[in-house]
Design a protein around this motif. Structure first.
Motif, short mmCIF file in Angstrom:
data_model
loop_
_atom_site.label_atom_id
_atom_site.label_comp_id
_atom_site.label_asym_id
_atom_site.label_seq_id
_atom_site.Cartn_x
_atom_site.Cartn_y
_atom_site.Cartn_z
N PHE A 279 0.85 -1.20 0.00
CA PHE A 279 0.00 0.00 0.00
C PHE A 279 0.88 1.25 0.00
CE2 PHE A 279 -2.98 -2.67 2.91
CZ PHE A 279 -3.29 -3.50 1.85
N GLN A 280 0.50 2.23 -0.79
CA GLN A 280 1.28 3.47 -0.83
C GLN A 280 1.02 4.30 0.44
OE1 GLN A 280 3.66 4.05 -2.84
NE2 GLN A 280 4.14 6.14 -2.23
N TYR B 90 3.55 12.59 2.66
CA TYR B 90 4.20 11.29 2.90
C TYR B 90 5.30 11.36 3.98
CZ TYR B 90 6.07 6.66 1.74
OH TYR B 90 6.51 5.36 1.81
N PRO B 91 6.22 12.35 3.90
CA PRO B 91 7.29 12.39 4.91
C PRO B 91 6.79 12.69 6.33
CG PRO B 91 7.69 13.99 3.14
CD PRO B 91 6.37 13.38 2.87
N LYS B 92 5.61 13.29 6.42
CA LYS B 92 5.07 13.60 7.75
C LYS B 92 4.75 12.31 8.54
CE LYS B 92 1.01 15.79 9.70
NZ LYS B 92 -0.31 16.28 9.36
N ILE C 99 -2.71 -3.01 -4.73
CA ILE C 99 -2.36 -1.65 -4.34
C ILE C 99 -3.32 -1.22 -3.23
CG2 ILE C 99 -1.49 -1.12 -6.65
CD1 ILE C 99 -3.97 0.62 -7.14
N GLY C 100 -3.02 -0.08 -2.60
CA GLY C 100 -3.93 0.40 -1.56
C GLY C 100 -3.50 1.73 -1.01
N ALA C 101 -4.42 2.36 -0.30
CA ALA C 101 -4.10 3.60 0.41
C ALA C 101 -4.66 3.46 1.82
CB ALA C 101 -4.73 4.80 -0.30
N ALA D 54 -5.88 9.04 -6.99
CA ALA D 54 -4.51 8.54 -7.18
C ALA D 54 -4.50 7.02 -7.36
CB ALA D 54 -3.64 8.95 -5.99
N LEU D 55 -5.39 6.32 -6.67
CA LEU D 55 -5.48 4.85 -6.86
C LEU D 55 -5.88 4.54 -8.31
CD1 LEU D 55 -7.24 3.82 -3.51
CD2 LEU D 55 -5.01 2.99 -4.27
#
Ligand code: SAM
Ligand code: SF4
Length: 473
Positions: free
Chosen positions: A204-205, A213-215, A245-247, A260-261
């Motif tokens: 999963f992203q 993302y960096p947070k 895939i996944g979020a 985005a998916l």
């Protein structure tokens, strides 16, 4: 449509410095999708019902709907597509946590390296066998093995655990498909794991938003956004064409993540001719040592809607809903597009064979019903719980879109296999009451089959009742 991958055109090196997800492009689509009428929303849904793929703007328009009329259209459309694509089947699996050591620091996860409140453990071979036996005793046939990200969980180790799982046979029990949720590998690592005979490899992203993302990813290999984004590309290059895939919903804006998916799906289709086998959409749940205040929870209402929109946007892909969600939400969301659920879930390391021991979990689950309770409920609601692994066993990988695009595939392949695997379950693990309910569903769905498959399937159900197993189409 199998692999259209062309090594002359596709170069992994070209993608390393430039992520294929462009935040501004997605925001732009979301902005453009703000203007639409009820008639347009209806036309977009009809387009998908008629098996035409939606554009990113179409999906953005669905995501921006607000009125009850529009949302009702989305739910109706998703329900139709779900029925048309999957019939009444629900595929059942169980997660099996192999080890919770982790060298990363993801701020939402109980396994993060700095969390001292959990007990770290990796199953020994003997313990892994005990876990699989406990799962086989309840009737499971499909597992997903889950690992933290740690140097000890390298490709050889994962391949070894996969082979160990396939080797466990207890009574009529066996695991016929092992999927993986682990840290992403390089192409060589994936090849080693593929050789052990895995089904799907999931990564999963978490959030597709590069700035956010960096947070949430504070330390370790997982801090590299683009290495993770290309996880599935490398898996495809290694020959793994069933990928997930996944979020993780609750980190960023839910509409952004859904779009985005879809964008990620388009990327995989255009580069490899195969989209994701499954999409997952976990919502963040409480976890030991994790401060919940940093997240943006997605409401139940938005969650149900996002699942319905994913169903309409990408009709052929399996949608996975886990026991992170409670029974009420799970029953609701199944209608709008979910095709796979876990059942009898225990995410404690060693928890299936030793439920009395607790090591503290990665996060809290909210549906702790046993497999038999979940099956009973599905049968009551006219679903066919399916343990089918036929496509994987017969090498029909990377072709899951057949359910969507090949006329008669569900009627001739999927439903008969669901009927047969349900019959196996009823014979080997069903209580008297479940057997009565289950065979009513079997009979009803047998009676709906047409042509030569009807008599073939009926004959195989009889053979299952007489003790034969794995008679899949
Ligand atoms: N360590 C590997 C990784 O990070 O990819 C394996 C997967 S991790 C054990 C499985 C997934 O659980 C993560 O990808 C994340 O989406 C999800 N997860 C982590 N913390 C969670 C939480 N607090 N609530 C719900 N899901 C969570
Ligand atoms: Fe480790 Fe995965 Fe949890 Fe991140 S999500 S801390 S990588 S187990």
């Amino acid at each position: 449509m199998k692999q259209i991958f062309n090594p002359e055109i596709y170069k992994l090196e070209d993608k390393i410095n430039e992520p294929f997800i462009d935040k501004n492009e997605i925001l732009e689509f979301l902005e453009q999708g703000k203007k639409s009428s009820l008639a347009e929303i209806k036309a977009i849904i009809d387009k998908s019902v008629n098996k035409k793929r939606l554009s990113l703007i179409d999906v953005a328009k669905l995501l921006n709907t607000n009125s009850k009329e529009e949302t009702d259209l989305i739910f109706e459309g998703a329900e139709r597509i779900k029925k048309q694509t999957y019939g009444n089947r629900i595929v059942i699996f169980a997660p099996l946590y192999v080890g919770n050591y982790c060298q990363n620091k993801c701020s939402y996860c109980g396994f993060n390296k700095d969390n001292t409140s959990i007990k770290r453990k990796t199953l020994t071979d003997k313990e892994l066998v005990e876990e699989v036996e406990a799962l086989e005793d309840t009737g499971h046939k499909r597992l997903i093995l889950v690992y933290g990200e740690h140097k000890n969980y390298d490709a050889e180790f994962i391949a070894h655990t996969v082979r160990t799982v396939y080797g466990v046979k207890k009574g009529n029990g066996e695991i016929r498909r092992v999927n993986i949720n682990a840290a992403p590998f390089d192409v060589e690592g994936y090849k080693t794991i593929k050789a052990a005979g895995i089904g799907t490899f999931q990564v999963f992203q978490e959030t597709y938003d590069q700035e956010l993302y960096p947070k949430y990813h504070l330390f370790g290999k997982k801090t590299d956004y683009n290495y993770r984004l290309l996880s599935h590309d490398r898996a495809m290059l290694a020959g793994i064409d069933d990928i997930g895939i996944g979020a993780l919903f609750g980190l960023g804006d839910w509409k952004f993540e859904v779009l985005a998916l879809v964008r990620h799906t388009n990327h995989l289709e255009s580069c490899f001719g195969v989209g994701p086998h499954t999409i997952s959409f976990p919502r963040i749940k409480e976890a030991d040592g994790v401060d919940q205040n940093m997240f943006k929870p997605v409401s139940d209402e938005d969650f149900i809607k996002l699942v319905a929109i994913l169903r309409i946007a990408i009709p052929y892909t399996g949608l996975i809903l886990t026991a992170r969600e409670d029974e009420a939400i799970r029953s609701e969301v199944i209608k709008y597009g979910v095709s796979q659920i876990d059942a009898g879930t225990n995410i404690n390391i060693g928890g299936y064979s030793h439920p009395e021991e607790t090591h503290k979990d990665q996060f809290k689950i909210n549906d702790d019903r046993s497999l038999s309770e979940v099956i009973d409920k599905l049968l009551d609601n006219d679903y066919i719980p399916s343990f089918c692994t036929a496509c994987y066993l017969k090498g029909r990988t990377g072709e899951h879109f057949m359910e969507f695009s090949v006329p008669g595939f569900i009627k001739n392949i999927c439903t008969p296999n669901a009927i047969l695997t349900l019959s196996e379950y009823l014979e080997d693990y069903g209580s008297e009451n479940t057997k009565i309910k289950g065979y009513k569903i079997v009979e009803r769905h047998l009676s709906l089959l047409e042509g030569p498959i009807a008599s073939k399937c009926k004959e195989r159900v009889e053979r299952v009742r007489n003790g034969e197993r794995n008679l899949l189409f």
